[in-house]
Design a protein around this motif. Structure first.
Motif, PDB file in Angstrom:
ATOM      1  N   SER A 197     -40.046 -86.297 126.116  1.00  0.00           N
ATOM      2  CA  SER A 197     -39.653 -84.927 125.757  1.00  0.00           C
ATOM      3  C   SER A 197     -40.851 -84.147 125.221  1.00  0.00           C
ATOM      4  O   SER A 197     -40.960 -82.940 125.448  1.00  0.00           O
ATOM      5  N   SER A 198     -41.770 -84.835 124.528  1.00  0.00           N
ATOM      6  CA  SER A 198     -42.981 -84.177 124.040  1.00  0.00           C
ATOM      7  C   SER A 198     -43.830 -83.679 125.206  1.00  0.00           C
ATOM      8  O   SER A 198     -44.271 -82.520 125.218  1.00  0.00           O
ATOM      9  N   LEU A 199     -44.050 -84.550 126.179  1.00  0.00           N
ATOM     10  CA  LEU A 199     -44.815 -84.149 127.361  1.00  0.00           C
ATOM     11  C   LEU A 199     -44.107 -83.027 128.111  1.00  0.00           C
ATOM     12  O   LEU A 199     -44.731 -82.037 128.508  1.00  0.00           O
ATOM     13  N   TYR A 203     -48.827 -85.717 118.194  1.00  0.00           N
ATOM     14  CA  TYR A 203     -47.857 -85.438 117.138  1.00  0.00           C
ATOM     15  C   TYR A 203     -46.441 -85.784 117.581  1.00  0.00           C
ATOM     16  O   TYR A 203     -45.671 -86.396 116.825  1.00  0.00           O
ATOM     17  N   GLY A 204     -46.074 -85.376 118.784  1.00  0.00           N
ATOM     18  CA  GLY A 204     -44.744 -85.706 119.291  1.00  0.00           C
ATOM     19  C   GLY A 204     -44.531 -87.207 119.390  1.00  0.00           C
ATOM     20  O   GLY A 204     -43.465 -87.723 119.041  1.00  0.00           O
ATOM     21  N   SER A 205     -45.558 -87.927 119.831  1.00  0.00           N
ATOM     22  CA  SER A 205     -45.464 -89.387 119.960  1.00  0.00           C
ATOM     23  C   SER A 205     -45.340 -90.064 118.602  1.00  0.00           C
ATOM     24  O   SER A 205     -44.616 -91.051 118.456  1.00  0.00           O
ATOM     25  N   TRP A 222     -56.866 -78.241 126.603  1.00  0.00           N
ATOM     26  CA  TRP A 222     -56.722 -79.693 126.692  1.00  0.00           C
ATOM     27  C   TRP A 222     -56.533 -80.286 125.298  1.00  0.00           C
ATOM     28  O   TRP A 222     -55.748 -81.213 125.103  1.00  0.00           O
ATOM     29  N   GLU A 223     -57.232 -79.732 124.319  1.00  0.00           N
ATOM     30  CA  GLU A 223     -57.116 -80.224 122.951  1.00  0.00           C
ATOM     31  C   GLU A 223     -55.703 -79.981 122.398  1.00  0.00           C
ATOM     32  O   GLU A 223     -55.141 -80.843 121.719  1.00  0.00           O
ATOM     33  N   GLY A 224     -55.140 -78.819 122.690  1.00  0.00           N
ATOM     34  CA  GLY A 224     -53.775 -78.517 122.264  1.00  0.00           C
ATOM     35  C   GLY A 224     -52.761 -79.428 122.932  1.00  0.00           C
ATOM     36  O   GLY A 224     -51.806 -79.897 122.289  1.00  0.00           O
ATOM     37  N   LEU A 225     -52.981 -79.684 124.207  1.00  0.00           N
ATOM     38  CA  LEU A 225     -52.096 -80.604 124.937  1.00  0.00           C
ATOM     39  C   LEU A 225     -52.158 -82.000 124.317  1.00  0.00           C
ATOM     40  O   LEU A 225     -51.125 -82.635 124.074  1.00  0.00           O
ATOM     41  N   LEU A 226     -53.359 -82.449 124.006  1.00  0.00           N
ATOM     42  CA  LEU A 226     -53.536 -83.780 123.436  1.00  0.00           C
ATOM     43  C   LEU A 226     -52.930 -83.881 122.035  1.00  0.00           C
ATOM     44  O   LEU A 226     -52.198 -84.830 121.729  1.00  0.00           O
ATOM     45  N   ILE A 227     -53.209 -82.901 121.174  1.00  0.00           N
ATOM     46  CA  ILE A 227     -52.663 -82.972 119.815  1.00  0.00           C
ATOM     47  C   ILE A 227     -51.142 -82.861 119.834  1.00  0.00           C
ATOM     48  O   ILE A 227     -50.448 -83.522 119.057  1.00  0.00           O
ATOM     49  N   GLY A 228     -50.615 -82.053 120.734  1.00  0.00           N
ATOM     50  CA  GLY A 228     -49.162 -81.951 120.863  1.00  0.00           C
ATOM     51  C   GLY A 228     -48.541 -83.275 121.268  1.00  0.00           C
ATOM     52  O   GLY A 228     -47.533 -83.705 120.705  1.00  0.00           O
ATOM     53  N   LEU A 229     -49.157 -83.930 122.227  1.00  0.00           N
ATOM     54  CA  LEU A 229     -48.648 -85.231 122.680  1.00  0.00           C
ATOM     55  C   LEU A 229     -48.775 -86.279 121.565  1.00  0.00           C
ATOM     56  O   LEU A 229     -47.876 -87.097 121.368  1.00  0.00           O
ATOM     57  N   LEU A 276     -26.760 -88.821 118.665  1.00  0.00           N
ATOM     58  CA  LEU A 276     -27.893 -89.121 117.790  1.00  0.00           C
ATOM     59  C   LEU A 276     -29.163 -89.369 118.606  1.00  0.00           C
ATOM     60  O   LEU A 276     -30.233 -88.848 118.264  1.00  0.00           O
ATOM     61  N   GLU A 277     -29.066 -90.144 119.677  1.00  0.00           N
ATOM     62  CA  GLU A 277     -30.235 -90.399 120.529  1.00  0.00           C
ATOM     63  C   GLU A 277     -30.776 -89.090 121.099  1.00  0.00           C
ATOM     64  O   GLU A 277     -31.990 -88.884 121.144  1.00  0.00           O
ATOM     65  N   SER A 278     -29.878 -88.217 121.510  1.00  0.00           N
ATOM     66  CA  SER A 278     -30.293 -86.926 122.077  1.00  0.00           C
ATOM     67  C   SER A 278     -31.102 -86.123 121.073  1.00  0.00           C
ATOM     68  O   SER A 278     -32.173 -85.593 121.390  1.00  0.00           O
ATOM     69  N   ILE A 279     -30.599 -86.048 119.855  1.00  0.00           N
ATOM     70  CA  ILE A 279     -31.300 -85.290 118.813  1.00  0.00           C
ATOM     71  C   ILE A 279     -32.646 -85.939 118.497  1.00  0.00           C
ATOM     72  O   ILE A 279     -33.668 -85.257 118.397  1.00  0.00           O
ATOM     73  N   LEU A 280     -32.650 -87.268 118.397  1.00  0.00           N
ATOM     74  CA  LEU A 280     -33.883 -87.964 118.021  1.00  0.00           C
ATOM     75  C   LEU A 280     -34.940 -87.961 119.119  1.00  0.00           C
ATOM     76  O   LEU A 280     -36.126 -88.095 118.820  1.00  0.00           O
ATOM     77  N   VAL A 281     -34.552 -87.798 120.376  1.00  0.00           N
ATOM     78  CA  VAL A 281     -35.570 -87.685 121.431  1.00  0.00           C
ATOM     79  C   VAL A 281     -36.026 -86.238 121.618  1.00  0.00           C
ATOM     80  O   VAL A 281     -37.092 -86.011 122.191  1.00  0.00           O
ATOM     81  N   LEU A 282     -35.253 -85.287 121.124  1.00  0.00           N
ATOM     82  CA  LEU A 282     -35.650 -83.878 121.269  1.00  0.00           C
ATOM     83  C   LEU A 282     -36.487 -83.369 120.096  1.00  0.00           C
ATOM     84  O   LEU A 282     -37.306 -82.461 120.267  1.00  0.00           O
ATOM     85  N   ILE A 283     -36.324 -83.930 118.924  1.00  0.00           N
ATOM     86  CA  ILE A 283     -37.131 -83.489 117.774  1.00  0.00           C
ATOM     87  C   ILE A 283     -38.632 -83.668 118.035  1.00  0.00           C
ATOM     88  O   ILE A 283     -39.418 -82.779 117.688  1.00  0.00           O
ATOM     89  N   PRO A 284     -39.069 -84.768 118.657  1.00  0.00           N
ATOM     90  CA  PRO A 284     -40.506 -84.867 118.963  1.00  0.00           C
ATOM     91  C   PRO A 284     -41.017 -83.712 119.845  1.00  0.00           C
ATOM     92  O   PRO A 284     -42.180 -83.313 119.726  1.00  0.00           O
ATOM     93  N   ALA A 285     -40.162 -83.163 120.685  1.00  0.00           N
ATOM     94  CA  ALA A 285     -40.559 -82.012 121.504  1.00  0.00           C
ATOM     95  C   ALA A 285     -40.884 -80.816 120.617  1.00  0.00           C
ATOM     96  O   ALA A 285     -41.818 -80.052 120.900  1.00  0.00           O
ATOM     97  N   LEU A 286     -40.127 -80.648 119.540  1.00  0.00           N
ATOM     98  CA  LEU A 286     -40.401 -79.558 118.596  1.00  0.00           C
ATOM     99  C   LEU A 286     -41.753 -79.767 117.925  1.00  0.00           C
ATOM    100  O   LEU A 286     -42.535 -78.829 117.768  1.00  0.00           O
TER     101      LEU A 286
END
Length: 168
Positions: free
Chosen positions: A86-88, A62-64, A53-60, A8-18
């Motif tokens: 995982s988001s980074l 949203y993932g966070s 840079w804007e895409g990197l920031l918005i991705g971080l 469960l932890e694995s799945i929940l830390v990887l979903i933010p990467a998506l």
């Protein structure tokens, strides 16, 4: 010290990467290229104008946010920490994928099967591993086809919504 994540932890830390990987397409305007329009020694763009840079920031961001929500629901701070990592990692993996595509002579938007779908997933896993958060290899292998399918479906949807110029 390494921490082996539960299923469960694995799945929940990887979903933010998506979420991190998919959210930069929400930016409709052109951003500031991470590579400052520099070229590599092969005279091709270092990364290209699609990595901003804007895409990197918005991705971080949203993932966070996703990581924070999962952490709050589970009362597990490890989910927050792992989700942000995982988001980074996903964003850095995607940037590395762009670098590789440029070295192969592929233009922005050109398909690179498997690389396009798994660069961010690999980056997320490597970032977690580098910080001592270990995802069971069976989980990694089990989630990979799901990530491939989800990536494809979300890209098709983003294309139909005119958020992406290509459906891959």
């Amino acid at each position: 010290m390494a921490t082996v994540l539960s299923t469960l932890e694995s799945i929940l830390v990887l979903i933010p990467a998506l979420a991190a990987n998919g959210s930069p397409v929400l930016l409709k305007s052109k951003g500031t290229p991470i590579d400052a329009n520099m070229r590599f020694y092969d005279r091709r763009p270092l990364l290209g104008p699609g990595k901003t840079w804007e895409g990197l920031l918005i991705g971080l961001i949203y993932g966070s946010i996703v990581a924070f929500l999962f952490s709050a629901v589970t009362c597990n701070i490890l989910i927050l920490f792992g989700g942000i990592l995982s988001s980074l990692g996903a964003l850095l993996g995607d940037i590395l994928g762009a670098f590789i595509k440029r070295r192969l002579g592929l233009e922005r938007g050109a398909p690179a099967p498997v690389l396009d779908q798994l660069d961010f997933y690999s980056g997320a896993l490597l970032m977690l591993y580098a910080r001592g958060l270990i995802v069971n290899p069976l989980i990694i292998v089990s989630l990979a086809p799901i990530v491939l399918i989800l990536h494809r479906l979300t890209n098709i949807a983003a294309h139909k919504l005119r958020l992406k110029p290509v459906p891959w």
